[in-house]
Motif scaffolding. Sequence first.
Motif, PDB file in Angstrom:
ATOM      1  N   ILE A  33       0.349  -1.422   0.268  1.00 50.60           N
ATOM      2  CA  ILE A  33      -0.354  -0.016  -0.204  1.00 50.60           C
ATOM      3  C   ILE A  33       0.784   1.437  -0.141  1.00 50.60           C
ATOM      4  CG2 ILE A  33      -1.831   1.708   1.320  1.00 50.60           C
ATOM      5  CD1 ILE A  33      -3.402  -1.316   2.453  1.00 50.60           C
ATOM      6  N   GLU A  34       2.122   1.321   0.784  1.00 55.68           N
ATOM      7  CA  GLU A  34       2.764   2.311   0.745  1.00 55.68           C
ATOM      8  C   GLU A  34       3.786   2.689  -0.428  1.00 55.68           C
ATOM      9  OE1 GLU A  34       7.141   3.232   2.659  1.00 55.68           O
ATOM     10  OE2 GLU A  34       5.879   1.855   3.616  1.00 55.68           O
ATOM     11  N   LYS A  35       3.584   1.683  -1.673  1.00 53.23           N
ATOM     12  CA  LYS A  35       4.887   1.677  -2.703  1.00 53.23           C
ATOM     13  C   LYS A  35       3.693   1.770  -3.546  1.00 53.23           C
ATOM     14  CE  LYS A  35       7.708   0.235  -5.436  1.00 53.23           C
ATOM     15  NZ  LYS A  35       9.621   0.681  -5.809  1.00 53.23           N
ATOM     16  N   ASN A  36       2.339   1.468  -3.562  1.00 51.68           N
ATOM     17  CA  ASN A  36       1.411   2.126  -5.119  1.00 51.68           C
ATOM     18  C   ASN A  36       0.910   2.613  -5.062  1.00 51.68           C
ATOM     19  OD1 ASN A  36       3.005  -0.260  -6.247  1.00 51.68           O
ATOM     20  ND2 ASN A  36       2.145  -2.375  -5.019  1.00 51.68           N
ATOM     21  N   HIS A  37       0.615   3.434  -3.367  1.00 46.48           N
ATOM     22  CA  HIS A  37      -0.690   4.459  -2.973  1.00 46.48           C
ATOM     23  C   HIS A  37      -1.516   4.086  -3.630  1.00 46.48           C
ATOM     24  CE1 HIS A  37       3.590   6.907  -2.386  1.00 46.48           C
ATOM     25  NE2 HIS A  37       3.878   6.933  -3.474  1.00 46.48           N
ATOM     26  N   TYR A  38      -2.339   3.423  -3.016  1.00 47.87           N
ATOM     27  CA  TYR A  38      -3.822   3.172  -3.320  1.00 47.87           C
ATOM     28  C   TYR A  38      -4.097   3.401  -2.037  1.00 47.87           C
ATOM     29  CZ  TYR A  38      -1.882  -1.550  -6.059  1.00 47.87           C
ATOM     30  OH  TYR A  38      -1.639  -2.352  -7.304  1.00 47.87           O
ATOM     31  N   PRO A  39      -5.966   3.393  -2.439  1.00 52.72           N
ATOM     32  CA  PRO A  39      -6.336   3.811  -3.891  1.00 52.72           C
ATOM     33  C   PRO A  39      -6.762   4.782  -4.604  1.00 52.72           C
ATOM     34  CG  PRO A  39      -7.856   4.887  -2.554  1.00 52.72           C
ATOM     35  CD  PRO A  39      -6.617   4.435  -1.575  1.00 52.72           C
ATOM     36  N   THR A  40      -5.809   3.951  -5.673  1.00 55.99           N
ATOM     37  CA  THR A  40      -5.679   5.224  -7.099  1.00 55.99           C
ATOM     38  C   THR A  40      -6.614   5.198  -7.772  1.00 55.99           C
ATOM     39  OG1 THR A  40      -4.387   3.713  -8.187  1.00 55.99           O
ATOM     40  CG2 THR A  40      -3.258   3.778  -6.636  1.00 55.99           C
ATOM     41  N   ILE A  41      -6.712   6.326  -8.987  1.00 52.95           N
ATOM     42  CA  ILE A  41      -7.331   6.496  -9.948  1.00 52.95           C
ATOM     43  C   ILE A  41      -7.520   5.660 -11.010  1.00 52.95           C
ATOM     44  CG2 ILE A  41      -8.486   8.138 -10.859  1.00 52.95           C
ATOM     45  CD1 ILE A  41      -8.471  10.417  -8.618  1.00 52.95           C
ATOM     46  N   VAL A  42      -8.090   5.216 -11.360  1.00 52.71           N
ATOM     47  CA  VAL A  42      -7.760   5.042 -13.228  1.00 52.71           C
ATOM     48  C   VAL A  42      -8.542   5.846 -13.571  1.00 52.71           C
ATOM     49  CG1 VAL A  42      -8.309   2.607 -14.374  1.00 52.71           C
ATOM     50  CG2 VAL A  42      -8.066   2.097 -11.878  1.00 52.71           C
ATOM     51  N   ASP A  43      -8.062   6.423 -14.951  1.00 55.96           N
ATOM     52  CA  ASP A  43      -8.267   6.966 -15.995  1.00 55.96           C
ATOM     53  C   ASP A  43      -8.424   6.405 -17.239  1.00 55.96           C
ATOM     54  OD1 ASP A  43      -6.040   7.481 -17.032  1.00 55.96           O
ATOM     55  OD2 ASP A  43      -5.015   8.721 -15.901  1.00 55.96           O
ATOM     56  N   HIS A  44      -9.363   6.841 -18.130  1.00 52.44           N
ATOM     57  CA  HIS A  44      -9.053   6.426 -19.348  1.00 52.44           C
ATOM     58  C   HIS A  44      -9.231   7.588 -20.092  1.00 52.44           C
ATOM     59  CE1 HIS A  44     -10.841   3.664 -22.780  1.00 52.44           C
ATOM     60  NE2 HIS A  44     -11.750   5.204 -23.482  1.00 52.44           N
ATOM     61  N   ASP A  45      -8.232   7.831 -21.385  1.00 50.24           N
ATOM     62  CA  ASP A  45      -8.337   9.013 -22.874  1.00 50.24           C
ATOM     63  C   ASP A  45      -9.312   8.737 -23.432  1.00 50.24           C
ATOM     64  OD1 ASP A  45      -6.338   9.791 -21.427  1.00 50.24           O
ATOM     65  OD2 ASP A  45      -4.387   9.120 -22.374  1.00 50.24           O
ATOM     66  N   VAL A  46     -10.168   9.750 -23.217  1.00 53.09           N
ATOM     67  CA  VAL A  46     -11.340   9.863 -24.111  1.00 53.09           C
ATOM     68  C   VAL A  46     -10.866  10.596 -25.939  1.00 53.09           C
ATOM     69  CG1 VAL A  46     -13.872  10.556 -24.714  1.00 53.09           C
ATOM     70  CG2 VAL A  46     -13.067   9.491 -22.699  1.00 53.09           C
ATOM     71  N   PHE A  47     -11.207   9.987 -26.894  1.00 51.83           N
ATOM     72  CA  PHE A  47     -10.625  11.215 -27.936  1.00 51.83           C
ATOM     73  C   PHE A  47     -11.990  12.020 -28.463  1.00 51.83           C
ATOM     74  CE2 PHE A  47      -7.252   7.874 -27.107  1.00 51.83           C
ATOM     75  CZ  PHE A  47      -6.139   8.466 -27.313  1.00 51.83           C
ATOM     76  N   CYS A  48     -11.677  13.194 -28.206  1.00 53.78           N
ATOM     77  CA  CYS A  48     -13.511  13.946 -28.569  1.00 53.78           C
ATOM     78  C   CYS A  48     -13.123  14.236 -29.958  1.00 53.78           C
ATOM     79  CB  CYS A  48     -13.352  15.319 -27.742  1.00 53.78           C
ATOM     80  SG  CYS A  48     -12.876  15.420 -26.022  1.00 53.78           S
ATOM     81  N   ASN A  49     -12.193  13.443 -30.706  1.00 51.61           N
ATOM     82  CA  ASN A  49     -12.548  14.641 -32.441  1.00 51.61           C
ATOM     83  C   ASN A  49     -12.674  12.907 -33.085  1.00 51.61           C
ATOM     84  OD1 ASN A  49     -12.678  16.576 -32.712  1.00 51.61           O
ATOM     85  ND2 ASN A  49     -10.463  17.554 -33.318  1.00 51.61           N
ATOM     86  N   ASP A  50     -12.247  11.827 -32.266  1.00 49.54           N
ATOM     87  CA  ASP A  50     -12.590  10.657 -32.779  1.00 49.54           C
ATOM     88  C   ASP A  50     -13.847   9.762 -33.175  1.00 49.54           C
ATOM     89  OD1 ASP A  50     -11.811   8.036 -33.775  1.00 49.54           O
ATOM     90  OD2 ASP A  50     -11.342   7.088 -31.814  1.00 49.54           O
ATOM     91  N   LYS A 101      -4.376  18.379 -24.629  1.00 53.07           N
ATOM     92  CA  LYS A 101      -5.396  19.235 -25.175  1.00 53.07           C
ATOM     93  C   LYS A 101      -5.035  19.331 -26.742  1.00 53.07           C
ATOM     94  CE  LYS A 101      -6.193  21.283 -20.529  1.00 53.07           C
ATOM     95  NZ  LYS A 101      -6.243  21.736 -20.034  1.00 53.07           N
ATOM     96  N   ILE A 102      -4.538  19.676 -27.582  1.00 59.41           N
ATOM     97  CA  ILE A 102      -4.172  20.510 -28.502  1.00 59.41           C
ATOM     98  C   ILE A 102      -4.711  19.115 -29.861  1.00 59.41           C
ATOM     99  CG2 ILE A 102      -2.688  20.498 -30.457  1.00 59.41           C
ATOM    100  CD1 ILE A 102      -0.372  21.935 -28.168  1.00 59.41           C
ATOM    101  N   TYR A 103      -4.929  18.039 -29.228  1.00 52.32           N
ATOM    102  CA  TYR A 103      -5.596  16.920 -30.295  1.00 52.32           C
ATOM    103  C   TYR A 103      -6.403  16.762 -29.507  1.00 52.32           C
ATOM    104  CZ  TYR A 103      -0.852  15.928 -31.978  1.00 52.32           C
ATOM    105  OH  TYR A 103       0.374  16.624 -32.107  1.00 52.32           O
TER     106      TYR A 103
END
Length: 182
Positions: A33-50, A101-103
């Motif tokens: 827990i100390e090494k990986n800093h749980y709980p962590t946030i899982v994110d996802h990239d949304v390609f808004c122009n795709d 943000k550019i893309y």
Amino acid sequence: MKNLPYILAVVILMITGCQPKTLNEKLAIALIIEKNHYPTIVDHDVFCNDPAHAYTIFKSGLIEKGLVKVLESKKLGDTASFVSFTAAAKPYLLPTPKADKIYKIQRVKVADEEFGAIAAIRIMSSGNKAVVAYNTILKKNVFAAAVKNGLRDTLNYEVYFIRNDDVWQIMDKKSEIEFLSF
């Protein structure tokens, strides 16, 4: 004969004092827990122009929940994105680097990864190395539906521990062969 109890006591203390301290589950959990800093946030990239990402979000049901808006068609030269987020989606939006943000890429929080449990602790014969298998639990939110192939409920990991100077540490493993030869 009077010295026999004292001799036995000294021998027992020497034997128990020379044994390597084993890695227990409580210590392993604390170090992980100390090494990986749980709980962590899982994110996802949304390609808004795709358009493919727009279709995935269209099918996910996020429009009905009022979190996103999706353009079904776009004229040539139109600079509007296929996907735009409403004010209701603000708690799920994460900071996005300027290069993304550019893309027109937006990072979105899809889950929280929390420590689950230790599955197994295997201590090597030397007593100074151990392999710990553990799992984490993903607590998904509504944006988890935007991930095309979905998210699993649990993730399994393996961590390598090494004992130096009577202190257990997590080893930054490059390979299992390197771990065994260390």
